[in-house]
Design a protein around this motif. Sequence first.
Motif, mmCIF file in Angstrom:
data_model
loop_
_atom_site.group_PDB
_atom_site.id
_atom_site.type_symbol
_atom_site.label_atom_id
_atom_site.label_comp_id
_atom_site.label_asym_id
_atom_site.label_seq_id
_atom_site.Cartn_x
_atom_site.Cartn_y
_atom_site.Cartn_z
ATOM 1 N N SER A 37 1.378 -1.520 -0.037
ATOM 2 C CA SER A 37 0.169 -0.193 0.347
ATOM 3 C C SER A 37 1.206 0.820 0.271
ATOM 4 O O SER A 37 2.048 1.322 0.230
ATOM 5 C CB SER A 37 -1.042 -0.251 1.130
ATOM 6 N N LYS A 38 0.494 2.084 -0.532
ATOM 7 C CA LYS A 38 0.977 3.532 -0.712
ATOM 8 C C LYS A 38 0.587 4.558 0.178
ATOM 9 O O LYS A 38 -0.260 4.745 -0.226
ATOM 10 C CB LYS A 38 1.008 4.079 -2.319
ATOM 11 N N GLN A 46 -3.785 3.815 -0.239
ATOM 12 C CA GLN A 46 -3.734 3.388 -1.701
ATOM 13 C C GLN A 46 -3.151 2.158 -2.291
ATOM 14 O O GLN A 46 -1.920 2.380 -2.018
ATOM 15 C CB GLN A 46 -3.703 4.784 -2.938
ATOM 16 N N PRO A 47 -3.535 1.431 -2.435
ATOM 17 C CA PRO A 47 -2.628 -0.198 -3.200
ATOM 18 C C PRO A 47 -2.085 0.555 -4.804
ATOM 19 O O PRO A 47 -1.691 0.810 -5.612
ATOM 20 C CB PRO A 47 -4.015 -0.783 -3.653
ATOM 21 N N LYS A 48 -0.983 0.010 -4.718
ATOM 22 C CA LYS A 48 -0.139 -0.152 -5.143
ATOM 23 C C LYS A 48 0.444 -1.910 -5.984
ATOM 24 O O LYS A 48 1.061 -2.558 -5.603
ATOM 25 C CB LYS A 48 1.209 0.638 -4.478
ATOM 26 N N ASN A 49 0.339 -1.757 -7.250
ATOM 27 C CA ASN A 49 0.137 -3.098 -7.966
ATOM 28 C C ASN A 49 1.416 -3.194 -8.564
ATOM 29 O O ASN A 49 2.511 -2.288 -8.504
ATOM 30 C CB ASN A 49 -0.494 -2.493 -9.353
#
Length: 527
Positions: A37-38, A46-49
């Motif tokens: 997560s960011k 925010q999720p980080k792919n």
Amino acid sequence: MPVPAEIRAVPRPVNTVVDDNGGDGPKRYAVRQRGSSKYVPGGNPQPKNGKVIGHIIDYKFVPLPEKDPGADLPDMLSYGASALVKSVTADLKEDLLAVYDASDVYAMMSLATLRVIKPAITADRARTHYLRTFVCKDYPGAAMSRNSIGSLLQRIGMNGSRRRQFYQLRMKATAADHHIAIDGMLKQDNSKVNDLSAYSRKAKVRGICEVSVLYAYDIERMEPVCAEVFPGNSIDASSYPAFIRDNDIRKGIIVADKGFPPSKIKEELQERPDLHFLTPIKRNDTRISSNDMLAFEGVLSGIDAHVVYKKKQIKGGRYLYAFKDARKASAEEASYLANAQKKGTFSPEKYARKQATFGVIVLESDQDLEPKAAYLCYEDRWLLEMVFNRYKSDECLDHTDVQGDFSVIGSEFINFISTVATCRIIRKAQNAGLLEKISYGELMDDLASAWRKADAPEEPATDDGYWVHTLQLVFDELEALGLARPVPKPAPKKRGRKPKPKDETEPKPKRKRGRPRKDSTPSAGTV
């Protein structure tokens, strides 16, 4: 653009997300792992792919194939031609390693090998052919890009002391009784940014600039021992002394060209007692008539030509050797008469004067030599010319591809290695009897067609199963050159009937002497 629901509904690994790359290709919908997560200040994380692990193709999840560490390298390489070059250059590599950095040596040997096996190769194509031949296995990790080659040539040209160290190692391998021929060649070079490019006497008429390359050539070993680049407008009389001093040539017999005065290297000869000379003099030299050199006293034996000779010691302790070849005399006379007939300039007086000198060569030396040795020493000099022809044609090195002075010198150093390799290849192929059937160029083409798997063992054999579409004719050439171990041939079968096995237990019948007696048994029907 959001990913369609039917694509998101396709079964895929957990903790993954589908990403739309756009376009219409098969890899439009990439499946990525969920990364970390960011943190966003004042908001929700925010999720980080993460990395891509597959794609949704035709409504199915297709994972990425496992990466093969050797996938970017070819699994088969051209073997024969590069193996032949390697087989004759092991000592050159050792001498280079004694002088230069190992990484530079591998690049030098790679480039020199490619110039032999791939005529007219350019710096732009060097890496391509490096990776398609066994050169990349013989000299792994060599820097073969255009920029790397340019830097390499610049470094070689800048360091003259290292080049001289290498040439001195080559000179040490020259025996004291070997004959060294020194000659030069001019190479076209119209560069405007180097000082070596200049108009020679002949080139000025043609409107081109050239550089001059001097070679010292060991006639017995049939290969060059050192080389040096001079400006194209320099003359032999000034280049030869500098060449001898720069390369510290201290032994042997210098076989120079016609018109070269030994007085120009007088100091070099005095400082080097083991260095001698053998040079032809002009046919109008007064010493020929004053010493009666055309009164021949014998015929040379053990050579193919019909040659008469005379040897005489002259004032100052030097020797003159006069030879007249019957075949050359006939050819020169025919050419002279044909030219006089064509131009209408025949003169009986002039013809009578020249008739005695047709086919004549007179040599001057500071050594007392056997006439046959002096004759062969100069006649074998054609081998040097053959090397220069090979140097200009088969290796396609007659035009320089580099610009600066140091780069030109560095390129000629690589050419020297290529030329030595070419000489040795020719000698090896001749000893194997191959050049009696095919030309040098055809042989190199045949060997280049011998492809072999990249993971093959180092010592190849004809029947080891690692060859790729190689013809039997090429196998025969590889075996003749010692580049592949031949298949053992079965013993020849004996002709005739097989003898029957003998029974040792039965007694041998006694041999009866004399004529066999007639059967005394009465015939049927007698009383």
